[in-house]
Design an enzyme around this catalytic site. Sequence first.
Site, PDB file in Angstrom:
ATOM      1  N   ASP A 109      22.021  46.428  37.356  1.00 43.36           N
ATOM      2  CA  ASP A 109      22.968  46.403  37.742  1.00 43.36           C
ATOM      3  C   ASP A 109      22.472  46.716  39.647  1.00 43.36           C
ATOM      4  O   ASP A 109      23.419  46.733  40.602  1.00 43.36           O
ATOM      5  CB  ASP A 109      24.457  47.126  37.640  1.00 43.36           C
ATOM      6  CG  ASP A 109      24.501  48.117  37.252  1.00 43.36           C
ATOM      7  OD1 ASP A 109      23.495  49.235  37.255  1.00 43.36           O
ATOM      8  OD2 ASP A 109      25.637  49.126  37.199  1.00 43.36           O
ATOM      9  N   SER A 110      21.810  47.310  39.155  1.00 41.49           N
ATOM     10  CA  SER A 110      20.715  47.881  41.000  1.00 41.49           C
ATOM     11  C   SER A 110      20.722  46.611  41.683  1.00 41.49           C
ATOM     12  O   SER A 110      20.070  46.366  43.056  1.00 41.49           O
ATOM     13  CB  SER A 110      19.078  48.392  40.562  1.00 41.49           C
ATOM     14  OG  SER A 110      18.641  47.459  39.790  1.00 41.49           O
TER      15      SER A 110
ATOM     16  N   LYS B 138      22.607  48.480  28.471  1.00 40.24           N
ATOM     17  CA  LYS B 138      22.422  49.888  29.253  1.00 40.24           C
ATOM     18  C   LYS B 138      24.209  50.666  29.186  1.00 40.24           C
ATOM     19  O   LYS B 138      24.439  49.128  29.740  1.00 40.24           O
ATOM     20  CB  LYS B 138      21.216  49.490  29.663  1.00 40.24           C
ATOM     21  CG  LYS B 138      21.072  51.283  30.098  1.00 40.24           C
ATOM     22  CD  LYS B 138      20.260  51.655  31.140  1.00 40.24           C
ATOM     23  CE  LYS B 138      19.938  50.791  32.224  1.00 40.24           C
ATOM     24  NZ  LYS B 138      21.080  51.443  33.047  1.00 40.24           N
TER      25      LYS B 138
ATOM     26  N   ASP C 210      22.276  45.658  32.240  1.00 36.09           N
ATOM     27  CA  ASP C 210      23.387  46.990  32.302  1.00 36.09           C
ATOM     28  C   ASP C 210      24.405  46.308  31.272  1.00 36.09           C
ATOM     29  O   ASP C 210      25.016  44.960  32.071  1.00 36.09           O
ATOM     30  CB  ASP C 210      23.566  46.955  34.029  1.00 36.09           C
ATOM     31  CG  ASP C 210      22.124  48.651  33.888  1.00 36.09           C
ATOM     32  OD1 ASP C 210      21.831  48.966  32.768  1.00 36.09           O
ATOM     33  OD2 ASP C 210      22.203  48.694  34.834  1.00 36.09           O
TER      34      ASP C 210
ATOM     35  N   GLU D 226      17.648  59.510  34.528  1.00 41.01           N
ATOM     36  CA  GLU D 226      17.297  59.755  35.574  1.00 41.01           C
ATOM     37  C   GLU D 226      17.166  60.681  36.666  1.00 41.01           C
ATOM     38  O   GLU D 226      18.572  61.767  35.300  1.00 41.01           O
ATOM     39  CB  GLU D 226      18.152  58.392  35.637  1.00 41.01           C
ATOM     40  CG  GLU D 226      18.167  58.006  37.421  1.00 41.01           C
ATOM     41  CD  GLU D 226      18.664  56.964  37.767  1.00 41.01           C
ATOM     42  OE1 GLU D 226      18.994  56.660  39.625  1.00 41.01           O
ATOM     43  OE2 GLU D 226      19.478  55.759  37.511  1.00 41.01           O
TER      44      GLU D 226
ATOM     45  N   GLU E 257      25.799  53.950  30.987  1.00 45.07           N
ATOM     46  CA  GLU E 257      26.193  54.619  31.078  1.00 45.07           C
ATOM     47  C   GLU E 257      26.273  56.035  31.098  1.00 45.07           C
ATOM     48  O   GLU E 257      27.826  55.384  30.486  1.00 45.07           O
ATOM     49  CB  GLU E 257      25.863  54.801  33.327  1.00 45.07           C
ATOM     50  CG  GLU E 257      25.023  54.057  33.415  1.00 45.07           C
ATOM     51  CD  GLU E 257      25.161  53.890  35.334  1.00 45.07           C
ATOM     52  OE1 GLU E 257      25.939  54.773  35.730  1.00 45.07           O
ATOM     53  OE2 GLU E 257      24.669  52.999  35.780  1.00 45.07           O
TER      54      GLU E 257
END
EC number: 2.1.2.11
Length: 271
Positions: A51-52, A118, A90, A186, A120
């Site tokens: 999602d970057s 993925k 993501d 991260e 978070e």
Amino acid sequence: MSSHADSNPWTVPALAQAKRAGRKLVMLTAYDASFARTFDANGVDLILVGDSLGMVMQGHDSTLAVTTADMVYHTAAVARALDRALLVADLSFQADATPERALDAATQLLQAGAEMVKIEGAGHKLEVIRYLVEREIPVCSHLGLTPQSVLRFGGYKVQGRGEAGEQLRRDAQAVVDAGASLVVLECVPTPIATQISAELSVPTIGIGAGPGCDGQVLVMHDMLGLDSGHRRPKFVKDFLAEGGSVAGAVRAYAQAVRDGSFPDAEHAYAA
């Protein structure tokens, strides 16, 4: 020496086999077919449709504006280009707020070609991880600096120092116990990331987490030295400068990850 034949497509079980063999995993983000094809052909083991993309592709200040529809579009484009790399996508902001919402978004991503999603964080996300894994959806957990939590963190800051490191260790074990097959760490100090990597049965992928992780990931724009409009993080290295071409940069990055020369102390965080 690789424990995974370069011509063989990567699978979820092969990731754990690589960890046991001491074989470092190489991961990059990609958002379109052309870059994905180049990465796939030059030694990248895992591709992350992150999602970057909200920041590097859409120009937003954070990842929060990215939607599931955005993720599905880019995941499908990348999937069409891959022969070997395992594709991770993501779940976008709040797509994993409940197990049911996560299942809907993850189903769309797998139908678009992703092989793992993925998620978070830990906490209430443990229920989400279990829910997806019980329904045969492989999950990668993302801990430490979780960009979707940027408002709560007050910016992009190193996580896991001091007592927070012990909580991070507990969270890492908890997501694995819930069924995660891979853990991204991260912006975590090298000592705690190294300790977590040694303790977990599944591979860890570091980004700003030092050389002790089982693999590394960078945003492709950072790896290529492109100006994203944001301050370059400490852990970023421009591999295009030494590689001379995109393909050369990817090969240089992959080799540096595998031989342990990246990240070095200059591109990591102390305790």
